[in-house]
Design a protein around this motif. Structure first.
Motif, PDB file in Angstrom:
ATOM      1  N   GLY A   1     -37.225  -3.933 -42.956  1.00 13.51           N
ATOM      2  CA  GLY A   1     -36.247  -3.466 -42.202  1.00 13.51           C
ATOM      3  C   GLY A   1     -36.051  -1.929 -42.564  1.00 13.51           C
ATOM      4  O   GLY A   1     -36.618  -1.015 -42.178  1.00 13.51           O
ATOM      5  N   ASP A   2     -34.609  -1.394 -43.080  1.00  8.36           N
ATOM      6  CA  ASP A   2     -34.272  -0.118 -43.229  1.00  8.36           C
ATOM      7  C   ASP A   2     -34.370   0.415 -44.514  1.00  8.36           C
ATOM      8  O   ASP A   2     -34.015   1.592 -44.761  1.00  8.36           O
ATOM      9  N   ARG A   3     -35.205  -0.507 -45.468  1.00  7.40           N
ATOM     10  CA  ARG A   3     -34.958  -0.350 -46.956  1.00  7.40           C
ATOM     11  C   ARG A   3     -36.450   0.383 -47.239  1.00  7.40           C
ATOM     12  O   ARG A   3     -37.431  -0.337 -46.951  1.00  7.40           O
ATOM     13  N   TYR A   4     -36.632   1.596 -47.734  1.00  2.60           N
ATOM     14  CA  TYR A   4     -37.746   2.171 -47.770  1.00  2.60           C
ATOM     15  C   TYR A   4     -37.908   2.226 -49.215  1.00  2.60           C
ATOM     16  O   TYR A   4     -37.172   2.784 -50.010  1.00  2.60           O
ATOM     17  N   PHE A   5     -39.193   2.249 -49.804  1.00  2.51           N
ATOM     18  CA  PHE A   5     -39.521   2.236 -51.130  1.00  2.51           C
ATOM     19  C   PHE A   5     -40.642   3.456 -51.370  1.00  2.51           C
ATOM     20  O   PHE A   5     -41.703   3.265 -50.894  1.00  2.51           O
TER      21      PHE A   5
END
Length: 176
Positions: free
Chosen positions: A84-88
């Motif tokens: 989604g919009d969660r970046y790691f």
């Protein structure tokens, strides 16, 4: 399992092998060496209102890392992923201790350990102030410019829950 967790894989590294993981688990939280203490002292710049600190007093949490995190580093030793919009941007085991010292976690967030960032200056953090629940620590997020429990936000109850989340950390922090 990890193959199906992230929607986008930008940089999947070779997983850490058994011996690498064993060495990492024995060394990530050992007492700071004289060299590390001296390097931290040398980094401190004297400003009129800057209060220096004594890195010889620092300690890393004397706790185990969650099995889910260990399984992840065996899958990819660091790397960049997105859901989604969660970046790691996960630290490799070589970078793990280095980044925690560079951002002075033992000074500002005792019993917390950063294991990655989100690309916007926010750290993903294991909150080790209490014992594990279901073999996991709560996951906090805090901005590099405000590393403090007061400025952090709990975003997940487990490492896997964090990885499956879809909202950006900036959005999570704005909820408060």
């Amino acid at each position: 399992m990890w193959v199906n967790v992230f929607e986008d894989v930008f940089e999947k590294n070779q997983g850490a092998g058994h011996d690498e993981v064993t060495d990492f688990l024995k060394t990530w939280n050992v007492q700071l060496s004289e060299l590390e203490i001296q390097e931290m002292k040398n980094r401190q710049v004297q400003y009129n209102q800057y209060i220096t600190f004594d890195p010889s007093l620092w300690d890393f949490p004397q706790r185990q890392l969650p099995c889910s995190y260990i399984e992840f580093i065996q899958y990819s030793n660091g790397g960049e992923f997105q859901t989604g919009d969660r970046y790691f941007q996960y630290f490799s085991i070589k970078e793990f201790r280095e980044y925690n010292l560079a951002y002075e976690f033992p000074e500002y967030m005792q019993l917390a350990v950063s294991f990655g960032m989100d690309g916007c200056g926010n750290h993903y953090i294991f909150d080790m102030r209490e014992d594990m629940k279901n073999n996991e620590y709560p996951i906090l997020v805090a901005h590099s410019g405000y590393l403090d429990y007061e400025g952090s936000v709990k975003v997940a109850d487990s490492f896997l829950e964090l990885c499956k989340g879809r909202t950006s950390m900036d959005d999570e922090m704005d909820k408060c």
